[in-house]
Motif scaffolding. Structure first.
Motif, short mmCIF file in Angstrom:
data_model
loop_
_atom_site.label_atom_id
_atom_site.label_comp_id
_atom_site.label_asym_id
_atom_site.label_seq_id
_atom_site.Cartn_x
_atom_site.Cartn_y
_atom_site.Cartn_z
N GLY A 1 0.91 -1.17 -0.46
CA GLY A 1 0.25 -0.24 -0.24
C GLY A 1 1.12 1.48 0.10
O GLY A 1 0.65 2.08 -0.95
N ARG A 2 1.70 0.79 0.81
CA ARG A 2 2.56 2.45 0.95
C ARG A 2 3.56 2.63 -0.65
O ARG A 2 3.93 3.15 -0.92
N LEU A 3 4.03 1.30 -1.53
CA LEU A 3 4.74 1.35 -2.79
C LEU A 3 3.60 2.11 -3.71
O LEU A 3 4.30 3.42 -4.07
N LEU A 4 2.31 1.66 -3.80
CA LEU A 4 1.23 2.63 -4.66
C LEU A 4 1.42 3.54 -4.16
O LEU A 4 0.99 4.85 -4.97
N TYR A 5 0.97 3.61 -2.84
CA TYR A 5 1.00 5.55 -2.86
C TYR A 5 1.74 6.28 -3.35
O TYR A 5 1.44 6.76 -3.66
N MET A 6 3.02 5.90 -3.21
CA MET A 6 4.09 6.84 -3.21
C MET A 6 4.32 6.98 -4.60
O MET A 6 4.42 7.93 -5.92
N ALA A 7 4.26 5.96 -6.02
CA ALA A 7 3.66 5.67 -7.20
C ALA A 7 3.26 7.06 -7.80
O ALA A 7 3.33 7.56 -8.18
N LYS A 8 1.82 6.39 -7.00
CA LYS A 8 0.76 7.21 -7.20
C LYS A 8 1.24 9.45 -6.55
O LYS A 8 1.17 10.38 -7.68
N THR A 9 1.72 8.92 -6.16
CA THR A 9 2.33 10.34 -5.06
C THR A 9 3.02 10.82 -6.36
O THR A 9 3.13 12.15 -6.72
N LEU A 10 4.43 10.39 -6.43
CA LEU A 10 5.13 11.15 -8.18
C LEU A 10 4.23 11.51 -9.44
O LEU A 10 4.75 12.08 -9.37
N TYR A 11 3.47 10.59 -9.32
CA TYR A 11 2.66 10.65 -10.94
C TYR A 11 2.34 12.12 -10.43
O TYR A 11 2.18 13.02 -11.57
N TRP A 12 1.35 12.70 -9.52
CA TRP A 12 1.09 13.72 -8.82
C TRP A 12 1.58 14.86 -9.45
O TRP A 12 1.20 16.14 -9.17
N LEU A 13 3.08 14.55 -8.48
CA LEU A 13 3.58 16.03 -8.72
C LEU A 13 4.40 16.06 -9.29
O LEU A 13 4.77 17.56 -10.03
N ILE A 14 4.49 14.86 -10.53
CA ILE A 14 5.27 15.45 -12.10
C ILE A 14 3.13 16.17 -12.86
O ILE A 14 4.71 17.19 -13.19
N ARG A 15 2.19 16.09 -12.49
CA ARG A 15 2.18 16.70 -13.08
C ARG A 15 1.73 17.74 -12.53
O ARG A 15 1.19 19.05 -13.09
N ASP A 16 1.61 18.01 -10.96
CA ASP A 16 1.71 19.19 -10.30
C ASP A 16 2.60 20.29 -10.17
O ASP A 16 2.16 21.31 -10.57
N ASP A 17 3.66 20.04 -10.27
CA ASP A 17 4.64 20.81 -10.53
C ASP A 17 5.89 20.41 -11.97
O ASP A 17 7.41 20.02 -11.98
N GLY B 1 8.08 7.97 2.53
CA GLY B 1 7.67 6.67 2.83
C GLY B 1 6.70 6.36 4.18
O GLY B 1 6.55 5.02 4.37
N GLY B 2 6.73 7.81 4.51
CA GLY B 2 5.49 7.41 5.82
C GLY B 2 4.06 7.53 5.95
O GLY B 2 3.52 7.65 6.42
N GLY B 3 3.70 7.91 4.33
CA GLY B 3 2.25 8.33 4.38
C GLY B 3 2.02 9.27 4.17
O GLY B 3 0.47 9.28 4.30
N ARG B 4 2.54 10.19 4.45
CA ARG B 4 2.35 11.75 4.49
C ARG B 4 2.23 12.69 2.82
O ARG B 4 3.16 12.55 2.62
N ASP B 5 1.34 13.47 2.63
CA ASP B 5 1.45 14.07 1.36
C ASP B 5 1.08 15.48 1.45
O ASP B 5 -0.23 15.88 1.97
N LEU B 6 2.16 16.37 1.43
CA LEU B 6 1.11 17.90 1.39
C LEU B 6 2.15 18.51 0.62
O LEU B 6 3.35 18.11 -0.33
N PRO B 7 1.73 19.58 -0.34
CA PRO B 7 1.98 20.27 -1.45
C PRO B 7 3.69 20.14 -1.54
O PRO B 7 4.97 20.24 -2.57
#
Length: 511
Positions: free
Chosen positions: A274-290, A336-342
């Motif tokens: 779940g953490r790995l999937l979360y980080m993959a999704k996070t990276l995807y959205w970071l690339i789009r947003d930034d 990696g800790g599961g937290r996400d702020l812009p």
């Protein structure tokens, strides 16, 4: 002539940084105020330090001491505005572009990198790197802890690239460089230690370079040199808290809360997969947003692995893996800790300099003229790019006198030496505008679920209100049940951003 050329470069870099930040950060004089609650919290913590209060014990926020100290210096410049913070951001931004300039020159931007033309091209590309960083969404409103950390990361990246690009095939990393890397890591550890993933990888790669040269014992020694350098930035705070008998409060407020309490509140990502999937999704959205800095980052990452000319020997692979490994461990440390702020992802932006290094090589092959008007045009284009991409630009149009916090300020300052409490949010900016030093430990609402009643911010703030200990209470959304016992509502406002709306209420203690 060389000194004059260097002076011109530094002046150009400094002026460009000021012009870019003038548009990009809400700390700038072009904005009515920096209304980010995090930045105001840091400002209030720094203010408290310079008014004799001890962080974590007398006033609470869970970041590191160098962040508060630097904000405290900014407070000395201006008590009721963020002009001092703007100056701080400009100084740190200048340090950023100096590091970017050095990195770009490592990759020989220009046919003659030591000529004025080569230096000018490198300086222009350093400014453009800075511009794509500060107009990104992760830059947020300006003044983030991550922004304060950028010069230390950029300098660390320079040291690592300088070694693996130029010296790795000839010798082990000099202990002096290892020592400097440790000092940089020590500052990060005392600002926001979740960012240490970068420097863990930094030293790991350095140690592997010793192994590649067959120098195991020297590699062990290098680890201790690194740790000694990392220890030195702790010394002033060991003395500061030790003298006041506050070493445990320092540990509890900065280490224990961030490791065992803050993560418990925010992390809801289950399991390793779940953490790995979360980080993959996070990276995807970071690339789009930034995308502003991720486009050059991705180009530079690929180029650093496949395009840069390293030595052609058996230990070449570690040099090619250097940048991807540094990026991966930095990303893991933040997400990696599961937290996400812009704004968490802002330090990743330092790798964008590699994309501009690639551009420098490409442009130099086509021929580059260092005519004086070209840097000015490029800085103007950088400012135009910021003006069209920064999320902060619309707030510049808000009239200072009509902004509700200034109205709240005037109402609070009708009292002599007022005290203030923020409930339902971090510092909303009223402490700054009124030049009020926090008078209680939980002067703002912290999202911490602490079991001990005396350390529980929610229970303590309820007690402050219930007992009428504070003159004015600024409430966002959640109104305390007992507030009517000691306070009258004197003003309110609905205000929001990023698609959310909040209700602010200002209460005054009944005399």
């Amino acid at each position: 002539m060389r000194k004059k050329n260097n002076l011109f470069i530094y002046i150009y870099l400094g002026v460009s940084v000021v012009l870019c930040l003038m548009l990009a950060t809400r700390s700038s004089f072009l904005y009515p105020l920096n209304n980010w609650d995090d930045a105001n919290s840091y400002f209030s913590m720094g203010k408290a330090i310079f008014n004799g209060k001890m962080p974590y014990r007398d006033v609470f926020d869970q970041k590191g001491m160098y962040l508060y100290f630097l904000y405290g210096l900014s407070y000395l410049i201006s008590h009721t505005t963020f002009i001092g913070v703007f100056v701080l951001e400009c100084v740190l931004g200048f340090a950023d572009v100096i590091a970017f300039y050095g990195i770009i020159r490592l990759f020989d931007a220009g046919k003659k990198p030591d000529s004025l033309e080569g230096k000018v091209l490198s300086a222009i590309l350093a400014v453009l790197t800075f511009a794509v960083i500060v107009c990104s969404r992760s830059f947020w409103w300006g003044g983030a802890a991550e922004e304060i950390c950028l010069p230390f990361y950029a300098a660390g990246l320079y040291l690592s690239l300088a070694y693996f690009k130029n010296d790795y095939n000839k010798a082990v990393m000099p202990f002096k460089s290892v020592f400097y890397g440790g000092i940089l890591a020590g500052f990060i550890a005392n600002i926001k230690f979740t960012g240490l993933g970068f420097f863990f990888a930094w030293m790991m790669l350095a140690f592997f370079s010793f192994l590649a040269h067959g120098e195991f014992l020297k590699g062990i020694k290098a680890c201790f040199v690194f740790l000694f350098g990392m220890f030195l930035p702790f010394v002033p705070w060991i003395v500061y808290f030790g003298i006041q008998g506050g070493l445990y409060e320092w540990y509890w407020g900065y280490v224990y809360v961030n490791v065992f309490v803050y993560t418990k509140v925010e992390s809801e990502v289950p399991g390793v997969m779940g953490r790995l999937l979360y980080m993959a999704k996070t990276l995807y959205w970071l690339i789009r947003d930034d995308w502003q800095y991720f486009v050059p980052l991705i180009v530079g990452m690929i180029w650093s692995v496949f395009g840069v000319k390293y030595s052609k020997n058996k230990i070449n692979m570690l040099a090619r893996l250097n940048v991807p490994v540094l990026f991966a461990f930095m990303f893991l440390g933040f997400f990696g800790g599961g937290r996400d702020l812009p704004y968490y992802s802002l330090p990743l932006a330092i790798f964008a300099v590699l994309g501009f290094s690639f551009v420098g090589n490409f442009v130099s092959k086509a021929g580059f003229s260092g005519k004086i008007f070209i840097p000015a045009i490029c800085t103007a284009l950088a400012m135009l790019f910021i003006a069209n991409n920064s999320m902060n630009i619309p707030f510049m149009k808000v009239d200072r006198d009509s902004y509700f916090m200034y109205r709240f300020r005037d109402e609070v300052l009708e009292s002599e030496n007022p005290t203030l409490l923020n409930v339902g949010c971090l510092d909303a900016g009223l402490y700054t505008l009124c030049d009020i030093v926090p008078s209680c430990r939980w002067f703002q609402t912290q999202t911490l679920n602490v079991d001990e009643p005396e350390n529980n911010p929610y229970l303590e703030q309820e007690r402050y209100v219930r007992e009428g200990l504070i003159d004015y209470v600024l409430v966002r959304d959640h109104i305390p049940d007992s507030i009517g016992d000691h306070y009258d509502l004197i003003d309110k406002e609905t205000y929001g951003w990023d698609g959310a709306e909040f209700n602010y209420y200002l209460y005054k203690k009944i005399k």
